[in-house]
Design a protein around this motif. Structure first.
Motif, mmCIF file in Angstrom:
data_model
loop_
_atom_site.group_PDB
_atom_site.id
_atom_site.type_symbol
_atom_site.label_atom_id
_atom_site.label_comp_id
_atom_site.label_asym_id
_atom_site.label_seq_id
_atom_site.Cartn_x
_atom_site.Cartn_y
_atom_site.Cartn_z
ATOM 1 N N GLU A 95 0.817 -1.206 0.000
ATOM 2 C CA GLU A 95 0.000 0.000 0.000
ATOM 3 C C GLU A 95 0.851 1.256 0.000
ATOM 4 O O GLU A 95 0.545 2.234 -0.698
ATOM 5 C CB GLU A 95 -0.922 -0.009 1.221
ATOM 6 N N GLU A 96 1.941 1.235 0.763
ATOM 7 C CA GLU A 96 2.756 2.442 0.931
ATOM 8 C C GLU A 96 3.731 2.678 -0.223
ATOM 9 O O GLU A 96 4.061 3.828 -0.525
ATOM 10 C CB GLU A 96 3.527 2.367 2.244
ATOM 11 N N THR A 97 4.218 1.604 -0.840
ATOM 12 C CA THR A 97 5.298 1.750 -1.830
ATOM 13 C C THR A 97 4.918 1.303 -3.232
ATOM 14 O O THR A 97 5.693 1.518 -4.168
ATOM 15 C CB THR A 97 6.545 0.960 -1.391
ATOM 16 N N GLY A 98 3.759 0.652 -3.399
ATOM 17 C CA GLY A 98 3.412 0.106 -4.709
ATOM 18 C C GLY A 98 4.209 -1.127 -5.055
ATOM 19 O O GLY A 98 4.458 -1.428 -6.231
ATOM 20 N N LEU A 99 4.611 -1.871 -4.052
ATOM 21 C CA LEU A 99 5.395 -3.088 -4.231
ATOM 22 C C LEU A 99 4.728 -4.037 -5.227
ATOM 23 O O LEU A 99 3.527 -4.285 -5.166
ATOM 24 C CB LEU A 99 5.539 -3.804 -2.879
#
Length: 262
Positions: free
Chosen positions: A195-199
């Motif tokens: 969610e935070e990095t678009g992994l």
């Protein structure tokens, strides 16, 4: 949030002259989670090792490209610096190197010279990740994986994922050795990084239970070194209920094993 793409095209991989992968093609983009499933010995872990550059595995044909760069031209450390990450099925013990020193050195290896993470910022980020994973903070001062239980080793792999924030991660059976409570904690952490990095992520697993917590966008079944079926999350649910026999029957496969664990 940068866009990342890992493209695997017609990948053939051999071990000591024995061909394990026979033409794998997959594309993983930022934010996409791809689950790879299949019986033992079909090439799932071989795929992970080949992407990361394990010297035992010979690429005989095909390509692996990350954001336009030829991964096969990179050394193992260069692949990690470029943003690839492997959470290993069997993490190694490294005596003499504390977990915290390993983590800070790994973070700095991906940064430009002169832009190293400060000690205070590192400690703050590490402590926050340890809390989220419910890991005893004393573990950070222990030698990497030395004397760790199987579950502690798996949590430590996800600790690295949280701090390194890679572009594309490969999670090789991270659910093995975890009880239900630990599985949920680990899964929540992976989902937060997504969610935070678009992994973007390639998840290798045998079991639907992991995919109950980490929802895949795509599910791929590997048999005899090839992707033989792809679908959405519902495909994993069907495999959990019915096994692989129906796919073997569809394809006319009689003996799935390739002669060794791969």
């Amino acid at each position: 949030m940068s866009e990342n793409t890992l493209e695997i095209k017609d990948l053939h991989v051999s071990i000591e002259g024995n061909e394990i992968l026979k033409g794998i093609t997959l594309t993983i983009k930022s934010g996409e989670f791809h689950a790879v499933m299949g019986p033992n010995g079909t090439g799932k872990s071989t795929l992970a090792a080949a992407i990361m550059g394990h010297p035992k595995f010979e690429i005989t044909k095909g390509s692996i490209v990350l954001n336009g760069e030829d991964v096969l031209d990179m050394e193992v450390d260069e692949r990690a610096r470029a943003g690839l990450f492997l959470a290993m099925q069997y993490p190694s013990e490294i005596s003499g190197v504390t977990t915290s020193d390993f983590l800070r050195s790994s973070i700095n290896a991906r940064r430009e010279e002169g832009d190293e993470i400060s000690l205070m910022k590192f400690i703050k980020e590490m402590d926050g990740a340890l809390d989220e994973l419910e890991i005893d903070k004393n573990m950070a001062q222990r030698y990497l994986n030395e004397g760790f239980s199987g579950g502690e080793k798996k949590r430590n792999e996800i600790l690295q994922l949280m701090l390194l924030k890679p572009a594309i991660a490969i999670l090789d059976e991270i659910d093995s050795g975890l009880d239900i409570d630990a599985l949920k904690i680990v899964s929540d952490a992976v989902n937060k990084v997504r969610e935070e990095t678009g992994l973007g992520c390639l998840i290798i697993t045998h079991y639907q239970r992991l995919l109950n917590y980490i929802k895949p966008d795509f599910v791929h079944v590997i048999m005899q070194g090839r992707v033989v079926k792809s679908g959405g999350a519902e495909l994993a649910e069907k495999l959990e209920k019915e096994g692989y026999e129906w796919i073997k029957e569809e394809l006319g496969i009689e003996d799935e094993t390739v002669g060794q664990k791969a």
